[in-house]
Design a protein around this motif. Structure first.
Motif, PDB file in Angstrom:
ATOM      1  N   GLU A 113       0.848  -1.187   0.000  1.00 28.74           N
ATOM      2  CA  GLU A 113       0.000   0.000   0.000  1.00 28.74           C
ATOM      3  C   GLU A 113       0.891   1.248   0.000  1.00 28.74           C
ATOM      4  OE1 GLU A 113      -3.613   1.870   2.740  1.00 28.74           O
ATOM      5  OE2 GLU A 113      -2.141   0.482   3.624  1.00 28.74           O
ATOM      6  N   GLY A 114       0.569   2.195  -0.878  1.00 30.33           N
ATOM      7  CA  GLY A 114       1.351   3.418  -0.985  1.00 30.33           C
ATOM      8  C   GLY A 114       2.416   3.385  -2.064  1.00 30.33           C
ATOM      9  N   PHE A 115       2.625   2.229  -2.698  1.00 30.94           N
ATOM     10  CA  PHE A 115       3.633   2.149  -3.747  1.00 30.94           C
ATOM     11  C   PHE A 115       3.183   2.984  -4.934  1.00 30.94           C
ATOM     12  CE2 PHE A 115       5.796  -0.083  -7.324  1.00 30.94           C
ATOM     13  CZ  PHE A 115       7.099   0.133  -6.903  1.00 30.94           C
ATOM     14  N   PRO A 116       4.033   3.842  -5.500  1.00 32.35           N
ATOM     15  CA  PRO A 116       3.626   4.716  -6.609  1.00 32.35           C
ATOM     16  C   PRO A 116       3.188   3.922  -7.843  1.00 32.35           C
ATOM     17  CG  PRO A 116       5.691   5.475  -5.640  1.00 32.35           C
ATOM     18  CD  PRO A 116       5.415   4.122  -5.060  1.00 32.35           C
ATOM     19  N   LEU A 117       2.024   4.264  -8.372  1.00 37.76           N
ATOM     20  CA  LEU A 117       1.541   3.587  -9.567  1.00 37.76           C
ATOM     21  C   LEU A 117       2.451   3.826 -10.762  1.00 37.76           C
ATOM     22  CD1 LEU A 117      -2.316   4.132  -9.276  1.00 37.76           C
ATOM     23  CD2 LEU A 117      -1.108   1.942  -9.201  1.00 37.76           C
ATOM     24  N   GLY A 118       3.090   4.981 -10.794  1.00 38.81           N
ATOM     25  CA  GLY A 118       4.020   5.257 -11.888  1.00 38.81           C
ATOM     26  C   GLY A 118       5.188   4.290 -11.906  1.00 38.81           C
ATOM     27  N   ASP A 119       5.719   3.959 -10.730  1.00 39.45           N
ATOM     28  CA  ASP A 119       6.806   2.991 -10.653  1.00 39.45           C
ATOM     29  C   ASP A 119       6.319   1.596 -11.025  1.00 39.45           C
ATOM     30  OD1 ASP A 119       8.577   4.932  -9.891  1.00 39.45           O
ATOM     31  OD2 ASP A 119       8.603   4.395  -7.763  1.00 39.45           O
ATOM     32  N   LEU A 120       5.101   1.264 -10.596  1.00 40.70           N
ATOM     33  CA  LEU A 120       4.537  -0.041 -10.949  1.00 40.70           C
ATOM     34  C   LEU A 120       4.364  -0.144 -12.465  1.00 40.70           C
ATOM     35  CD1 LEU A 120       3.401  -2.771 -10.104  1.00 40.70           C
ATOM     36  CD2 LEU A 120       1.173  -1.668  -9.777  1.00 40.70           C
ATOM     37  N   ALA A 121       3.894   0.929 -13.075  1.00 35.49           N
ATOM     38  CA  ALA A 121       3.730   0.925 -14.533  1.00 35.49           C
ATOM     39  C   ALA A 121       5.071   0.731 -15.231  1.00 35.49           C
ATOM     40  CB  ALA A 121       3.086   2.225 -14.991  1.00 35.49           C
ATOM     41  N   ARG A 122       6.095   1.374 -14.721  1.00 40.53           N
ATOM     42  CA  ARG A 122       7.431   1.247 -15.309  1.00 40.53           C
ATOM     43  C   ARG A 122       7.922  -0.207 -15.211  1.00 40.53           C
ATOM     44  NH1 ARG A 122      12.593   4.497 -12.774  1.00 40.53           N
ATOM     45  NH2 ARG A 122      14.247   3.535 -14.054  1.00 40.53           N
ATOM     46  N   ILE A 123       7.650  -0.854 -14.086  1.00 42.65           N
ATOM     47  CA  ILE A 123       8.056  -2.243 -13.882  1.00 42.65           C
ATOM     48  C   ILE A 123       7.296  -3.169 -14.822  1.00 42.65           C
ATOM     49  CG2 ILE A 123       7.911  -4.160 -12.231  1.00 42.65           C
ATOM     50  CD1 ILE A 123       8.526  -2.013 -10.035  1.00 42.65           C
ATOM     51  N   VAL A 124       5.980  -2.976 -14.921  1.00 39.43           N
ATOM     52  CA  VAL A 124       5.164  -3.848 -15.776  1.00 39.43           C
ATOM     53  C   VAL A 124       5.549  -3.663 -17.240  1.00 39.43           C
ATOM     54  CG1 VAL A 124       2.820  -4.396 -16.522  1.00 39.43           C
ATOM     55  CG2 VAL A 124       3.268  -3.926 -14.119  1.00 39.43           C
ATOM     56  N   GLN A 125       5.804  -2.429 -17.645  1.00 44.63           N
ATOM     57  CA  GLN A 125       6.210  -2.176 -19.024  1.00 44.63           C
ATOM     58  C   GLN A 125       7.546  -2.853 -19.334  1.00 44.63           C
ATOM     59  OE1 GLN A 125       6.122   2.090 -19.214  1.00 44.63           O
ATOM     60  NE2 GLN A 125       3.906   2.159 -18.909  1.00 44.63           N
ATOM     61  N   SER A 126       8.478  -2.802 -18.389  1.00 51.33           N
ATOM     62  CA  SER A 126       9.765  -3.472 -18.576  1.00 51.33           C
ATOM     63  C   SER A 126       9.581  -4.978 -18.665  1.00 51.33           C
ATOM     64  CB  SER A 126      10.692  -3.119 -17.412  1.00 51.33           C
ATOM     65  OG  SER A 126      11.892  -3.866 -17.476  1.00 51.33           O
ATOM     66  N   MET A 127       8.709  -5.496 -17.826  1.00 54.14           N
ATOM     67  CA  MET A 127       8.415  -6.927 -17.834  1.00 54.14           C
ATOM     68  C   MET A 127       7.807  -7.337 -19.169  1.00 54.14           C
ATOM     69  SD  MET A 127       6.223  -8.780 -14.864  1.00 54.14           S
ATOM     70  CE  MET A 127       6.215 -10.550 -14.639  1.00 54.14           C
ATOM     71  N   ALA A 128       6.885  -6.511 -19.664  1.00 54.93           N
ATOM     72  CA  ALA A 128       6.236  -6.803 -20.939  1.00 54.93           C
ATOM     73  C   ALA A 128       7.244  -6.785 -22.088  1.00 54.93           C
ATOM     74  CB  ALA A 128       5.118  -5.799 -21.195  1.00 54.93           C
ATOM     75  N   ALA A 129       8.149  -5.804 -22.069  1.00 60.60           N
ATOM     76  CA  ALA A 129       9.156  -5.715 -23.126  1.00 60.60           C
ATOM     77  C   ALA A 129      10.081  -6.927 -23.099  1.00 60.60           C
ATOM     78  CB  ALA A 129       9.962  -4.426 -22.968  1.00 60.60           C
ATOM     79  N   ALA A 130      10.464  -7.358 -21.886  1.00 59.37           N
ATOM     80  CA  ALA A 130      11.342  -8.525 -21.771  1.00 59.37           C
ATOM     81  C   ALA A 130      10.640  -9.796 -22.245  1.00 59.37           C
ATOM     82  CB  ALA A 130      11.807  -8.682 -20.325  1.00 59.37           C
ATOM     83  N   ALA A 131       9.360  -9.955 -21.871  1.00 60.01           N
ATOM     84  CA  ALA A 131       8.605 -11.138 -22.293  1.00 60.01           C
ATOM     85  C   ALA A 131       8.414 -11.150 -23.804  1.00 60.01           C
ATOM     86  CB  ALA A 131       7.256 -11.172 -21.587  1.00 60.01           C
ATOM     87  N   SER A 132       8.142  -9.976 -24.375  1.00 61.87           N
ATOM     88  CA  SER A 132       7.966  -9.881 -25.822  1.00 61.87           C
ATOM     89  C   SER A 132       9.263 -10.207 -26.556  1.00 61.87           C
ATOM     90  CB  SER A 132       7.477  -8.482 -26.186  1.00 61.87           C
ATOM     91  OG  SER A 132       7.376  -8.325 -27.583  1.00 61.87           O
ATOM     92  N   ALA A 133      10.372  -9.645 -26.084  1.00 66.84           N
ATOM     93  CA  ALA A 133      11.661  -9.897 -26.724  1.00 66.84           C
ATOM     94  C   ALA A 133      12.046 -11.372 -26.633  1.00 66.84           C
ATOM     95  CB  ALA A 133      12.739  -9.034 -26.081  1.00 66.84           C
ATOM     96  N   ALA A 134      11.688 -12.011 -25.533  1.00 64.23           N
ATOM     97  CA  ALA A 134      12.007 -13.434 -25.358  1.00 64.23           C
ATOM     98  C   ALA A 134      11.030 -14.329 -26.095  1.00 64.23           C
ATOM     99  CB  ALA A 134      12.009 -13.788 -23.867  1.00 64.23           C
ATOM    100  N   GLY A 135       9.868 -13.794 -26.482  1.00 59.59           N
ATOM    101  CA  GLY A 135       8.847 -14.613 -27.122  1.00 59.59           C
ATOM    102  C   GLY A 135       8.169 -15.564 -26.170  1.00 59.59           C
ATOM    103  N   VAL A 136       8.093 -15.174 -24.895  1.00 57.51           N
ATOM    104  CA  VAL A 136       7.500 -16.019 -23.854  1.00 57.51           C
ATOM    105  C   VAL A 136       6.447 -15.181 -23.119  1.00 57.51           C
ATOM    106  CG1 VAL A 136       7.944 -17.555 -21.904  1.00 57.51           C
ATOM    107  CG2 VAL A 136       9.745 -17.154 -23.603  1.00 57.51           C
ATOM    108  N   PRO A 137       5.153 -15.331 -23.462  1.00 56.86           N
ATOM    109  CA  PRO A 137       4.133 -14.454 -22.895  1.00 56.86           C
ATOM    110  C   PRO A 137       3.774 -14.799 -21.452  1.00 56.86           C
ATOM    111  CG  PRO A 137       3.111 -16.078 -24.322  1.00 56.86           C
ATOM    112  CD  PRO A 137       4.600 -16.250 -24.475  1.00 56.86           C
ATOM    113  N   VAL A 138       3.348 -13.776 -20.716  1.00 55.37           N
ATOM    114  CA  VAL A 138       2.773 -13.962 -19.384  1.00 55.37           C
ATOM    115  C   VAL A 138       1.297 -14.298 -19.578  1.00 55.37           C
ATOM    116  CG1 VAL A 138       2.241 -12.880 -17.163  1.00 55.37           C
ATOM    117  CG2 VAL A 138       4.396 -12.345 -18.332  1.00 55.37           C
ATOM    118  N   VAL A 139       0.900 -15.518 -19.234  1.00 59.10           N
ATOM    119  CA  VAL A 139      -0.428 -15.995 -19.610  1.00 59.10           C
ATOM    120  C   VAL A 139      -1.414 -16.055 -18.447  1.00 59.10           C
ATOM    121  CG1 VAL A 139       0.486 -17.307 -21.554  1.00 59.10           C
ATOM    122  CG2 VAL A 139       0.225 -18.425 -19.332  1.00 59.10           C
ATOM    123  N   THR A 140      -0.935 -15.927 -17.221  1.00 58.58           N
ATOM    124  CA  THR A 140      -1.828 -15.897 -16.064  1.00 58.58           C
ATOM    125  C   THR A 140      -1.083 -15.236 -14.915  1.00 58.58           C
ATOM    126  OG1 THR A 140      -3.344 -17.225 -14.705  1.00 58.58           O
ATOM    127  CG2 THR A 140      -1.175 -18.162 -15.136  1.00 58.58           C
TER     128      THR A 140
END
Length: 350
Positions: A113-140
């Protein structure tokens, strides 16, 4: 005919907003967080099923490989990466070193609780880019929120699923006397990048994490047809601890050559400053390969042609030893035992 209009929901404020307890309640706020952040960046046909698990096709006649890893790195953002891409790379690599083709990822987030949403968005975007580059999707996935002060921003656990084809056997149990030990690049980059950032250490040559997905390099090695026995990524505990694990599994000993170990000058300097040994410092984009001696030169050349293996080196060999010791011939011609890591040398580096 009367029409009903969906109630207006204010979009997430990713610039100034914060995670609150409602984001983990299972209600509308949680659904909004999933829709506007996680699904937006990680979305694919499997995640879009929207169930508690994903129904996935299993190609071919191979065997299933599954690996899971929790990520609690501090700081969350560091030179060369962040907890988002790290959580993808670490689990993809754990599947790939088993000789499997990584296919799918699951991810769970524990948010404070209290974690900045902007930082969370940055983390999720990085995660998405890494998964896309690896060709391994996050499915659940899953999301939980803990009260302020009872977490540390965000923890991520990822689980990977892959398939290994029939006849391919890679295991820490397969090393044999006479085999050769290779490493795909310089040691200790990730752990010392974390420590340099954590301790605000400045070096003339900045230390950058080596975090990367290794399955492309591994497929290149396997395609040579070389007699590969063991693949392993030396993360926590570094090269020394990983080799001790393999020596115990296989019931063998190992002899390393100190002069052959690739370590960047800046990493060496940082280790000397902090009283650390680069052999025990974590890596997140390197692999250990143990192969039949006849194939070592071929694998070394193939590694060095790959972007993630330019600094690859042959660092030692496997021999018979009932005590299962890992030893090293030092630069001065002596020998020393390279023992297991005792305690936690660098906490929270992955």
């Amino acid at each position: 005919m009367s029409t009903s209009r969906k109630p207006y929901i204010r979009p997430l404020d990713l610039k100034h907003g914060q995670v609150d307890m409602a984001h983990g309640s299972g209600g509308r706020a949680m659904a909004q967080l999933i829709d506007e952040l996680f699904a937006r960046h990680l979305g694919n046909e499997y995640l879009g099923q929207g169930d508690d698990g994903a129904v996935l096709p299993l190609p071919g006649d191979g065997r299933l490989v599954m690996a899971t890893d929790a990520h609690v790195v501090s700081p969350l953002f560091f030179p060369g990466g962040d907890i988002g891409c790290l959580s993808v790379h670490g689990t993809v690599n754990d599947v790939a070193v088993m000789g499997a083709k990584p296919l799918y990822l699951a991810a769970s987030f524990i948010l404070e609780e209290g974690f900045p949403l902007g930082d969370l968005a940055r983390i999720v975007q990085s995660m998405a880019a890494a998964a896309s580059a690896a060709g391994v999707p996050v499915v659940t996935g899953d999301t939980k929120v803990v009260e302020r002060g009872k977490g540390d921003g965000v923890f991520i656990t990822t689980t990977g699923v892959g398939v290994v084809p029939p006849g391919r056997e890679l295991s820490g149990r397969q090393a044999r006397p006479g085999d050769v030990i290779l490493v795909s690049g310089t040691l200790g980059d990730h752990g010392m990048a974390i420590m340099a950032e954590r301790e605000s250490l400045g070096f003339e040559s900045p230390i950058v994490s080596d975090t990367a997905a290794l399955h492309g390099l591994i497929e290149t090695l396997l395609a040579t047809g070389a007699d590969l026995r063991v693949l392993r990524d030396p993360t926590r505990g570094g090269l020394a601890t990983t080799l001790n694990e393999i020596a115990r599994q296989s019931g063998v000993g190992m002899m390393l050559q100190e002069k052959a170990l690739p370590v960047k000058p800046a990493v060496n300097a940082a280790c000397e400053l902090l009283g650390l040994d680069p052999l025990y410092v974590a890596n997140e984009g390197k692999l250990i390969a143990i192969c039949a001696a006849a194939d070592a030169a071929t694998l070394l050349n193939v590694m060095r042609l790959h972007p993630l293996g330019r600094d690859a080196a042959i660092i030692g060999e496997v021999h018979a030893d009932d005590h299962h010791f890992v030893q090293m011939t030092t630069a001065f011609g002596g020998r020393r035992i390279v023992d297991w890591l005792s305690g936690e040398q660098l906490p929270r580096i992955c």
